[in-house]
Structure formats: C-alpha cells, structure tokens
Design an enzyme around this catalytic site. Structure first.
Site, PDB file in Angstrom:
ATOM      1  N   TYR A 254      -6.623   0.746   0.800  1.00  0.00           N
ATOM      2  CA  TYR A 254      -7.501  -0.166   0.075  1.00  0.00           C
ATOM      3  C   TYR A 254      -7.823   0.455  -1.273  1.00  0.00           C
ATOM      4  O   TYR A 254      -8.174   1.633  -1.354  1.00  0.00           O
ATOM      5  CB  TYR A 254      -8.783  -0.399   0.872  1.00  0.00           C
TER       6      TYR A 254
ATOM      7  N   LYS B  86     -17.557   6.222  -5.839  1.00  0.00           N
ATOM      8  CA  LYS B  86     -18.394   6.665  -4.724  1.00  0.00           C
ATOM      9  C   LYS B  86     -19.217   7.928  -5.057  1.00  0.00           C
ATOM     10  O   LYS B  86     -20.176   7.818  -5.794  1.00  0.00           O
ATOM     11  CB  LYS B  86     -17.545   6.780  -3.462  1.00  0.00           C
TER      12      LYS B  86
ATOM     13  N   ASP C 129      -5.501   7.676  -5.661  1.00  0.00           N
ATOM     14  CA  ASP C 129      -6.811   7.028  -5.578  1.00  0.00           C
ATOM     15  C   ASP C 129      -7.741   7.922  -4.765  1.00  0.00           C
ATOM     16  O   ASP C 129      -7.647   7.999  -3.540  1.00  0.00           O
ATOM     17  CB  ASP C 129      -6.657   5.642  -4.950  1.00  0.00           C
TER      18      ASP C 129
HETATM   19  C1  LIG Z   1     -14.200   2.035  -2.059  1.00  0.00           C
HETATM   20  C2  LIG Z   1     -12.816   2.203  -2.577  1.00  0.00           C
HETATM   21  C3  LIG Z   1     -12.355   1.531  -3.733  1.00  0.00           C
HETATM   22  C4  LIG Z   1     -13.149   0.461  -4.415  1.00  0.00           C
HETATM   23  O1  LIG Z   1     -14.326   0.937  -4.985  1.00  0.00           O
HETATM   24  P1  LIG Z   1     -15.508  -0.116  -5.301  1.00  0.00           P
HETATM   25  O2  LIG Z   1     -16.516   0.704  -6.032  1.00  0.00           O
HETATM   26  O3  LIG Z   1     -15.964  -0.661  -3.997  1.00  0.00           O
HETATM   27  O4  LIG Z   1     -14.914  -1.186  -6.171  1.00  0.00           O
HETATM   28  C5  LIG Z   1     -11.111   1.854  -4.214  1.00  0.00           C
HETATM   29  N1  LIG Z   1     -10.328   2.767  -3.601  1.00  0.00           N
HETATM   30  C6  LIG Z   1     -10.732   3.411  -2.494  1.00  0.00           C
HETATM   31  C7  LIG Z   1      -9.834   4.426  -1.875  1.00  0.00           C
HETATM   32  C8  LIG Z   1     -11.969   3.141  -1.931  1.00  0.00           C
HETATM   33  O5  LIG Z   1     -12.342   3.761  -0.794  1.00  0.00           O
END
Ligand SMILES: *Cc1c(COP(=O)(O)O)cnc(C)c1O
Length: 435
Positions: free
Chosen positions: A123, A263, A231
């Site tokens: 994701y 995060k 990511d």
């Molecule tokens: C949470 C998450 C996102 C998206 O971040 P948001 O601040 O919710 O838009 C993207 N990549 C990873 C791996 C994530 O865990």
C-alpha cells in the site's frame, strides 16, 4: 469515518470514539481505557502526548501556525532526516500519499518513461496509479507470474489509462521482476515497494542469492535506467533508527534512488517527505522542471513536532520497543499454541504482526490464506479485555516507548482468553482480497 481502516467492517461491531490519549493508553468517550496497539497506524513512536513533543508544539503554535515562507524548523528536520537515511536532498509534503505520488511523478519526469511497477499487497496511499491492478495492456506478463495480478482490488474512479501504466507483481518473486524487466525494461520509470511490506501484515524482504529482495530491485533498476523508490512511510524511523534501510541497504551497501517518509517523521501531525539522489531531486521545481508544491508543505508546527520526535527517538527508544515486542510476540505465540490456533508471527526490526495461519508468509497470496473468523474472535476478546488492536488481520501491531510494564502486562493478561476465543471461532472460511 474519515479513513476506511478505522472502520470495523472486517471484524464487525462499532469503532470506539477516542476522546484522549496519554502514553500507551487510549480513553474513549464512555471513559473506557485501552492499551493502544495501533499508535495512530505508526506515527506515535514515543506514545501519545509525550511531554517534550507537546511543549515544542505549544511553543511553535504561539509563533503562528503557517507563513507560506521558508522556515528554520524545516531545515533542521531535513538535516535530521538526511543524517539518518540514504537520501541527499528532501522535500516535505503533508501526507504519505502525496509523498509517493510526487516521487512517482519525479521518477517519470527524470527517466522520460511511464511504466510503474508495484507489488501486490503493498500500500502506498490512495494514489490513482498505485491503487490499480495490472490492466489488460500488460496482460501478457501475467503468464510469467505465479499470482493472478487481478488479486489486488482496484477502485472505481481510476481511469483505465492509469491502470495500463501500472504493473502489479507478486512480492518476493525474483523471476516475476526479472521477466518484467526483460519484457518492458526500456519503458519502466520506476519500481516502488514498501521497504518491508507492513500493510498486508509484516512480510520481510526475502534473501535471494545472498542478498535482499530490495538489493535485487535496486540492481535491476540500475541496470535498466529505472529508479528504485523505497516507500518507508511506515518503516521509516520505526523498523529501526534508520528505517528498513538500516536493516538491509546500510549493511549491504546500496541506496534507493528515492525514498518516501511519513507517519513517525510527523510526530502525530500531517507531515511527510520524499527525497533521494541529489541529481534526481534537482529535477524538482523550482530548480528543475518537474512541478510539485503545497500550501502547508513543511508547516512549522508539523515540522517542529517531527523534529522533536526524531530527536527523542534514540537507540534506547528502539531497544525498548524491541524488548516490549519480543515479550508480546512470545506471549502471543504461547497463547495461540496452547489454544491450538494456527498462527505465524513475522517481524522486521522493531515491527511485527500476527497471521492467523501456519507457515511462512512471503507474498499477498500467502497473507490472504488466513482465517478471518479466528482474527475477528481474537480481536473482540482483546478489545473487551482493554487492548485496542488494528481492526483487520492484515495490519502491523504498533508499540511505542511508552508501552511500559503495566501496558505490556495488560496485553499479556488478555492473550490467553483471546486465543481461546479464536480457537472456538468458526474457521471454515478464509479471507479473500481485503485491500
Ligand atoms: C500509510 C502509508 C502510506 C500513506 O500515507 P498517508 O499519510 O496515509 O497518505 C504510504 N505508504 C505506506 C507504506 C504507508 O504505510
């Protein structure tokens, strides 16, 4: 509900409305307390309302909340991030979604190519092209992969043209990625992957011919002129002090071309970032032609919270979270084993998750073959005993440095009963395609 993961659709029941949080604990509007194993889905590395973070934020707020000009906290946060990670230059945005979206635009602008490769079960936020399953334009490649690429659910509202530019491959399958490069190499702008997938439960990058899956992706991208985007929105400053890269790239001697963060680096505020090689980042406007902007990017309150959080995220913090995690993992394994519930616990650095199935989970197909009824029963028994787990079997269990003995003991006390509840659940069916 303003983000679907908060709903209890997968487990049934009503989500708790939280009115306050402190340390490892949440208090709902009815006054019930829960040990928090969600931690805002990762950001709260230091626990809720950490006094030093709150003091820094209160101080920042009194100086105004947004100026639309460069500020010192952004530069300090940038320096802190660059010092811990493989990146040379960084750009701030307001969410992880914006970070991955912008990184992909930059990769396309830098390479002059369009195709994006992502992995099933990873994701990257709700970016159009990253929610797409592989489209018919790339259907030929499906024959060379072991997993039906349609297994990733798509969403209405994404044009077919976007889907056609995204190739979805199974994670941890070197032969699938090699085949994709062999067939489409000169059209691939980038490979994007979670540095260690945590959004289908924890699925660590495997080892292949003496190096990690990430090292292989980095190598294949370099050979073909594509960019490797790691990511680290979830793993950054969480899996280790240096994120997942501290557990593989830093040891193996390679660097991703671009990295995304979010995060933890926002300290509970909307702040995220992407960064990487200086020559790639220099293609961004105003230095370069690839456009990217944001009214609240690098917001002084958010960057102050992030900076305070990262400065407090010392080796001791990671050691504490590791130790608390080891205690909970061992107790969960004991309880589930004693109750006869099939389970598999997987980790990367300080992060872990529990799958309700036996055997190694290497990809999304494996993650899908677990028992939702078992997790549902387990989840509700834990909640009744005062432990707020993520309301989905596909999520990481997050801890913080504020998870002290009392909080951990509350989790340990709840586990045997929850494991027995899972054992008596009707496990006739398995889940399918949750995301
Ligand atoms: C949470 C998450 C996102 C998206 O971040 P948001 O601040 O919710 O838009 C993207 N990549 C990873 C791996 C994530 O865990």
């Amino acid at each position: 509900m303003n983000s679907p993961v908060r709903a209890f659709n997968a487990v049934g029941g009503t989500p708790r409305f939280i009115r306050s949080a402190a340390g490892a604990w949440l208090t709902d509007v009815d006054g019930n307390e829960y040990v928090d194993l969600i931690c805002s889905w990762g950001p709260m590395l230091l626990g809720h309302a950490h006094p030093e973070v709150i003091a820094a934020v209160q101080d920042a707020v009194t100086r105004g909340t947004s100026y639309g000009t460069p500020t010192v906290p952004e530069v300090e946060l940038a320096e802190e991030i660059v010092s811990r990670t493989p990146i040379e230059k960084v750009r701030f945005v307001s969410s992880g979604t914006e970070a991955t979206m912008s990184a992909i635009r930059l990769a396309r602008g830098f390479t002059g190519r369009d195709l994006v490769i992502k992995f099933a079960g990873c994701y990257h936020g709700h970016v159009d092209s990253l929610l797409a399953a592989a489209g018919s334009g790339l259907a030929t490649l499906r024959d060379t992969t072991e997993v039906d690429t349609h297994s990733v659910s798509s969403t209405p509202g994404v044009p077919q043209g976007f889907v056609d530019q995204t190739l979805v491959l199974p994670y941890n399958h070197p032969e699938a990625i090699r085949a994709a490069f062999a067939e489409h190499g000169d059209r691939i702008a980038c490979v994007i992957t979670e540095a260690a997938p945590g959004n289908m439960g924890i699925v660590p990058p495997g080892q292949f011919e003496g190096r990690s899956f990430n090292a292989l992706l980095s190598e294949l991208c370099r050979e073909s002129g594509a960019l490797f985007i790691s990511d680290e929105v979830m793993t950054g400053f969480r899996a280790s002090k240096q994120g997942q890269w501290g557990l593989d790239g830093a040891l193996e001697g390679w660097r991703p071309d671009l990295v995304t963060f979010g995060k933890v680096m926002g300290g509970g505020f909307p702040a995220a970032a992407f960064g990487g090689r200086a020559d790639v980042m220099s293609r961004l406007s105003p230095e370069g032609p690839v456009y990217q902007a944001g009214t609240l990017s690098g917001n002084p309150v958010a960057t102050t919270a992030g900076l305070a959080t990262l400065r407090l995220a010392t080796d001791d913090v990671y050691a504490h979270i590791t130790a608390a995690g080891e205690t909970i993992k061992a107790a969960a394994a004991d309880a589930l084993t004693a109750a006869g519930v099939p389970h598999r616990i997987q980790s990367t650095g300080t992060m872990f998750s529990v799958f309700f199935r036996d055997g190694e989970v290497r990809d999304f197909e494996d993650a899908n073959a677990q028992s939702l009824p078992s997790y549902t029963a387990f989840f509700h028994a834990m909640l009744d005993a005062g432990v707020y787990l993520p309301p989905s079997a596909y999520e990481t269990w997050f801890l913080s440095s504020a998870h002290d003995d009392r909080a951990v003991q509350t989790v340990l006390d709840a586990l045997p009963g929850a494991a027995r509840a899972a054992a008596t659940a009707d496990t006739g069916q398995t889940t399918k395609g949750m995301r």
